[in-house]
Design a protein around this motif. Structure first.
Motif, PDB file in Angstrom:
ATOM      1  N   HIS A 109       0.904  -1.286   0.044  1.00  0.00           N
ATOM      2  CA  HIS A 109      -0.448  -0.342   0.026  1.00  0.00           C
ATOM      3  C   HIS A 109       1.196   1.750  -0.285  1.00  0.00           C
ATOM      4  O   HIS A 109       0.458   2.128  -0.697  1.00  0.00           O
ATOM      5  N   CYS A 110       1.928   1.002   0.721  1.00  0.00           N
ATOM      6  CA  CYS A 110       2.508   2.281   0.900  1.00  0.00           C
ATOM      7  C   CYS A 110       4.074   2.555   0.103  1.00  0.00           C
ATOM      8  O   CYS A 110       5.089   3.522   0.346  1.00  0.00           O
ATOM      9  N   CYS A 111       4.629   1.796  -1.458  1.00  0.00           N
ATOM     10  CA  CYS A 111       5.899   1.127  -2.185  1.00  0.00           C
ATOM     11  C   CYS A 111       5.979   3.015  -2.800  1.00  0.00           C
ATOM     12  O   CYS A 111       7.031   3.103  -2.844  1.00  0.00           O
ATOM     13  N   GLN A 112       4.964   3.450  -2.470  1.00  0.00           N
ATOM     14  CA  GLN A 112       4.861   4.866  -3.093  1.00  0.00           C
ATOM     15  C   GLN A 112       6.170   5.487  -2.315  1.00  0.00           C
ATOM     16  O   GLN A 112       6.510   6.464  -3.191  1.00  0.00           O
ATOM     17  N   SER A 113       6.142   5.646  -1.048  1.00  0.00           N
ATOM     18  CA  SER A 113       6.090   6.388  -0.419  1.00  0.00           C
ATOM     19  C   SER A 113       7.657   5.500   0.373  1.00  0.00           C
ATOM     20  O   SER A 113       7.241   5.492   1.227  1.00  0.00           O
ATOM     21  N   PRO A 114       8.297   5.318  -0.245  1.00  0.00           N
ATOM     22  CA  PRO A 114       9.912   4.801   0.928  1.00  0.00           C
ATOM     23  C   PRO A 114      10.397   5.030   1.700  1.00  0.00           C
ATOM     24  O   PRO A 114      10.781   3.816   3.283  1.00  0.00           O
ATOM     25  N   ARG A 115      10.103   6.416   2.301  1.00  0.00           N
ATOM     26  CA  ARG A 115      10.280   7.016   3.124  1.00  0.00           C
ATOM     27  C   ARG A 115       9.546   6.142   4.575  1.00  0.00           C
ATOM     28  O   ARG A 115       9.640   5.770   6.147  1.00  0.00           O
ATOM     29  N   ILE A 116       8.256   5.953   4.639  1.00  0.00           N
ATOM     30  CA  ILE A 116       7.537   5.186   5.237  1.00  0.00           C
ATOM     31  C   ILE A 116       7.745   3.862   5.877  1.00  0.00           C
ATOM     32  O   ILE A 116       7.754   3.978   7.049  1.00  0.00           O
ATOM     33  N   ILE A 117       8.191   3.402   4.488  1.00  0.00           N
ATOM     34  CA  ILE A 117       8.879   2.000   4.788  1.00  0.00           C
ATOM     35  C   ILE A 117      10.218   1.902   5.272  1.00  0.00           C
ATOM     36  O   ILE A 117      10.327   1.167   6.369  1.00  0.00           O
TER      37      ILE A 117
ATOM     38  N   ALA B 292       5.611  -7.234  -4.215  1.00  0.00           N
ATOM     39  CA  ALA B 292       4.831  -6.941  -2.587  1.00  0.00           C
ATOM     40  C   ALA B 292       5.288  -4.808  -3.887  1.00  0.00           C
ATOM     41  O   ALA B 292       4.138  -4.105  -3.497  1.00  0.00           O
ATOM     42  N   VAL B 293       6.494  -4.557  -4.417  1.00  0.00           N
ATOM     43  CA  VAL B 293       6.345  -3.750  -5.301  1.00  0.00           C
ATOM     44  C   VAL B 293       6.410  -3.515  -6.111  1.00  0.00           C
ATOM     45  O   VAL B 293       7.020  -4.323  -7.139  1.00  0.00           O
ATOM     46  N   VAL B 294       5.153  -2.204  -6.865  1.00  0.00           N
ATOM     47  CA  VAL B 294       5.197  -2.738  -8.422  1.00  0.00           C
ATOM     48  C   VAL B 294       5.857  -2.036  -8.886  1.00  0.00           C
ATOM     49  O   VAL B 294       7.032  -1.483  -8.509  1.00  0.00           O
ATOM     50  N   PRO B 295       6.812  -2.822  -9.748  1.00  0.00           N
ATOM     51  CA  PRO B 295       7.767  -2.769 -10.748  1.00  0.00           C
ATOM     52  C   PRO B 295       8.034  -1.129 -11.717  1.00  0.00           C
ATOM     53  O   PRO B 295       9.183  -1.141 -11.206  1.00  0.00           O
ATOM     54  N   GLU B 296       7.098  -0.426 -11.283  1.00  0.00           N
ATOM     55  CA  GLU B 296       7.215   0.654 -11.250  1.00  0.00           C
ATOM     56  C   GLU B 296       7.831   2.300 -10.085  1.00  0.00           C
ATOM     57  O   GLU B 296       8.854   2.965 -11.085  1.00  0.00           O
ATOM     58  N   ILE B 297       7.295   1.361  -9.611  1.00  0.00           N
ATOM     59  CA  ILE B 297       7.804   2.034  -8.111  1.00  0.00           C
ATOM     60  C   ILE B 297       9.388   1.805  -7.893  1.00  0.00           C
ATOM     61  O   ILE B 297      10.008   2.551  -7.484  1.00  0.00           O
ATOM     62  N   LEU B 298       9.243   0.315  -7.975  1.00  0.00           N
ATOM     63  CA  LEU B 298      11.069  -0.245  -8.165  1.00  0.00           C
ATOM     64  C   LEU B 298      11.760   0.218  -8.660  1.00  0.00           C
ATOM     65  O   LEU B 298      13.292   0.754  -7.709  1.00  0.00           O
ATOM     66  N   GLN B 299      11.636   0.095  -9.569  1.00  0.00           N
ATOM     67  CA  GLN B 299      12.091   0.588 -10.855  1.00  0.00           C
ATOM     68  C   GLN B 299      13.257   2.824 -10.549  1.00  0.00           C
ATOM     69  O   GLN B 299      13.823   3.062 -10.074  1.00  0.00           O
ATOM     70  N   LYS B 300      11.633   3.844  -9.615  1.00  0.00           N
ATOM     71  CA  LYS B 300      11.773   4.848  -9.708  1.00  0.00           C
ATOM     72  C   LYS B 300      12.375   4.918  -7.901  1.00  0.00           C
ATOM     73  O   LYS B 300      13.315   5.809  -8.401  1.00  0.00           O
ATOM     74  N   HIS B 301      12.264   4.265  -7.657  1.00  0.00           N
ATOM     75  CA  HIS B 301      13.231   4.413  -5.921  1.00  0.00           C
ATOM     76  C   HIS B 301      14.144   2.957  -5.768  1.00  0.00           C
ATOM     77  O   HIS B 301      14.680   2.184  -4.606  1.00  0.00           O
ATOM     78  N   GLN B 302      14.825   2.998  -6.905  1.00  0.00           N
ATOM     79  CA  GLN B 302      15.495   1.104  -6.879  1.00  0.00           C
ATOM     80  C   GLN B 302      17.007   1.430  -5.829  1.00  0.00           C
ATOM     81  O   GLN B 302      17.275   0.196  -4.954  1.00  0.00           O
ATOM     82  N   GLY B 303      17.836   2.540  -5.719  1.00  0.00           N
ATOM     83  CA  GLY B 303      18.985   1.880  -4.520  1.00  0.00           C
ATOM     84  C   GLY B 303      18.080   2.126  -3.651  1.00  0.00           C
ATOM     85  O   GLY B 303      18.370   1.249  -2.249  1.00  0.00           O
ATOM     86  N   PHE B 304      17.005   2.584  -2.957  1.00  0.00           N
ATOM     87  CA  PHE B 304      16.494   1.917  -2.085  1.00  0.00           C
ATOM     88  C   PHE B 304      15.835   1.528  -1.134  1.00  0.00           C
ATOM     89  O   PHE B 304      16.268   0.547  -0.857  1.00  0.00           O
ATOM     90  N   TYR B 305      14.933   0.499  -2.624  1.00  0.00           N
ATOM     91  CA  TYR B 305      14.544  -0.894  -2.794  1.00  0.00           C
ATOM     92  C   TYR B 305      15.515  -1.358  -2.273  1.00  0.00           C
ATOM     93  O   TYR B 305      16.082  -3.441  -1.920  1.00  0.00           O
ATOM     94  N   ASP B 306      16.910  -1.722  -3.161  1.00  0.00           N
ATOM     95  CA  ASP B 306      18.187  -2.605  -3.243  1.00  0.00           C
ATOM     96  C   ASP B 306      18.330  -2.881  -1.668  1.00  0.00           C
ATOM     97  O   ASP B 306      18.960  -3.946  -0.903  1.00  0.00           O
ATOM     98  N   SER B 307      18.676  -1.321  -1.556  1.00  0.00           N
ATOM     99  CA  SER B 307      18.895  -1.480   0.698  1.00  0.00           C
ATOM    100  C   SER B 307      18.152  -2.214   1.235  1.00  0.00           C
ATOM    101  O   SER B 307      19.150  -3.066   2.524  1.00  0.00           O
ATOM    102  N   LEU B 308      16.580  -2.591   1.173  1.00  0.00           N
ATOM    103  CA  LEU B 308      15.974  -2.738   1.811  1.00  0.00           C
ATOM    104  C   LEU B 308      16.283  -4.071   1.390  1.00  0.00           C
ATOM    105  O   LEU B 308      15.991  -5.294   2.471  1.00  0.00           O
TER     106      LEU B 308
END
Length: 461
Positions: A366-374, A393-409
């Motif tokens: 639900h909140c993947c568009q706001s990586p800071r919440i995660i 759980a992360v939409v591919p478009e969002i994953l690509q947009k915030h690649q750095g954060f989700y890679d660290s997660l």
């Protein structure tokens, strides 16, 4: 009979003269009484005719209607000269559409027809000279064929001079519409401040409740974001704890009204004024929602911080079993421009119960568009078990947009959290619920204070 036929004695002549004077006096009195009766009858007939003349009548004259709607004073003077009836009722087109069936069973979408008067039209449009002329010609200030008076119309459209004229001619400042609104309830624009001031000067009830929802003018001003109106009503003794039929106080109204980013400061200022005036931050409405629940619904970080600083209950549940944290996590993705991550961080720092670890993948979805919440939520745990469900759980478009954060997660699936983070978690557990107050007193460098308060780094380690 003549004087030569026989002679009258002196007493007889005197008696005859007195009798003649009495007859003349009687005739004079009779004539005078007749004139008085005639004058009285004429006055009664004139009064009756004037009353009949001033009775409201329907106006079908388009010339008169056009002159009134255009504010053409000279035309109004010619069409409604002295002695004519100015209490005219005009059928006008309303603002709302409705379905009507006129004949043959055919339905059409037409505007609702409303009843109004020249006084309403001129007051609502700000035609001061025309309004003054109509009032001088005896227009009834209390006439309300459409359910509201001309004073309501003037206040609704923030026509200060027109409102002043109507009040001077005896308009009732506490008149109610068919929906139960007083003129003070209809002062809903910033420009209507002077109208509100005039109404209070002429005796308007500052705590008058609307019949429809039991709201006071302070409720209305708070929900409309009218800072100066709120100040005015508070100075005049407005009740800050009055609850409407849904159990909401003016503070609830200010917290619950949806608003854009450009209005966030205004609503924060209003909440600050109400809290400073003594408004309770613990009062719950019929759904057991406090102002903090409402501020999370409208996603206003400034108001949330204000309420938390004054001791708002961060884990209080509503009848729907929702805490403020539940509410903000559900609405965050719809209000990204309101910085919902700041609210999540504030709630967590003030002791909000953490999300159950098993529900984290759902929250991530639900909140993947706001990586800071995660980031904030993940940093409240000393360890988390990341699986393939997290990645899905992360939409591919969002994953690509915030690649750095989700890679660290997602890298946390293969390595433990850092020692620095583990120390932070331990300190936060010890300071549970008092973190924002206690951290500044620890004497730590600014960087470490911010680290303890979960300042955003846009990655996790």
């Amino acid at each position: 009979m003549t004087h030569s036929s026989f002679s009258f004695s002196f007493p007889a002549r005197r008696s005859l003269r007195l009798e003649e004077e009495l007859i003349e006096r009687h005739k004079y009195k009779k004539n005078l009484a007749f004139q008085q009766i005639k004058s009285y009858t004429l006055k009664k007939e004139l009064s009756r005719s004037m009353m009949n003349l001033m009775q409201p009548v329907m106006c079908q004259d388009f010339l008169v209607q056009n002159a009134i709607y255009c504010g053409d004073l000279e035309a109004i003077k010619q069409l409604l000269p002295k002695g004519s009836n100015t209490n005219l009722i005009i059928e006008s087109r309303g603002e709302e559409l409705r379905w009507e069936s006129k004949k043959f069973g055919l339905w059409s979408l037409t505007y609702e027809q409303e009843l109004t008067t020249p006084l309403h039209i001129t007051a609502g449009r700000g035609y001061v000279d025309c309004l003054k002329y109509l009032l001088m010609r005896g227009s009834d200030v209390e006439l309300a064929p459409g359910g509201k008076t001309a004073l309501h119309e003037a206040c609704l459209n923030a026509r200060e001079e027109c409102a002043k004229l109507l009040l001077m001619y005896g308009a009732n400042p506490n008149a109610v519409t068919e929906d139960g609104y007083t003129p003070l309830h209809l002062c809903t624009k910033p420009e209507s401040l002077q109208c509100s001031t005039l109404l209070l000067q002429f005796g308007a009830a500052v705590n008058g409740s609307c019949l429809q929802d039991d709201e006071t003018p302070l409720h209305v001003a708070a929900s409309c974001g009218l800072e100066e109106h709120v100040d005015l009503y508070l100075r005049n003794g407005a009740s800050i704890e009055k609850q409407n039929d849904e159990g909401q106080t003016p503070l609830h109204s200010a917290c619950s009204e949806p608003h854009g980013t450009q209005d966030m400061q205004r609503y924060f200022n209003i909440c600050q004024k109400l809290v400073s005036a003594g408004a309770s931050i613990f009062t719950a409405n019929q759904d057991m929602q406090t102002p903090l629940h409402m501020a999370c619904k409208t996603v206003n970080p400034h108001i949330v911080d204000l309420l938390l600083q004054h001791g708002a209950l961060v884990n209080k549940m509503s009848y729907g079993s929702e805490t403020p944290l539940h509410i903000i996590l559900k609405l965050a993705c719809f209000n990204l421009d309101h910085c919902p991550e700041h609210i999540v961080r504030s709630l967590v720092n003030y002791g909000a119960i953490r999300v159950w670890p098993g529900a984290l993948p759902k929250v991530l979805h639900h909140c993947c568009q706001s990586p800071r919440i995660i980031e904030v939520l993940i940093n409240t745990y000393d360890h988390v078990k990341i699986t393939d469900t997290w990645i899905e759980a992360v939409v591919p478009e969002i994953l690509q947009k915030h690649q750095g954060f989700y890679d660290s997660l997602f890298d946390l699936a293969n390595k433990p959290r850092s020692l620095q983070h583990l120390v932070r978690c331990k300190l936060r557990v010890l300071l549970e619920g008092q973190i924002p107050l206690a951290v500044p007193k620890l004497g730590l460098p600014t960087y470490l204070q911010n680290y303890l308060l979960l300042t955003f780094q846009d990655y996790v380690h």
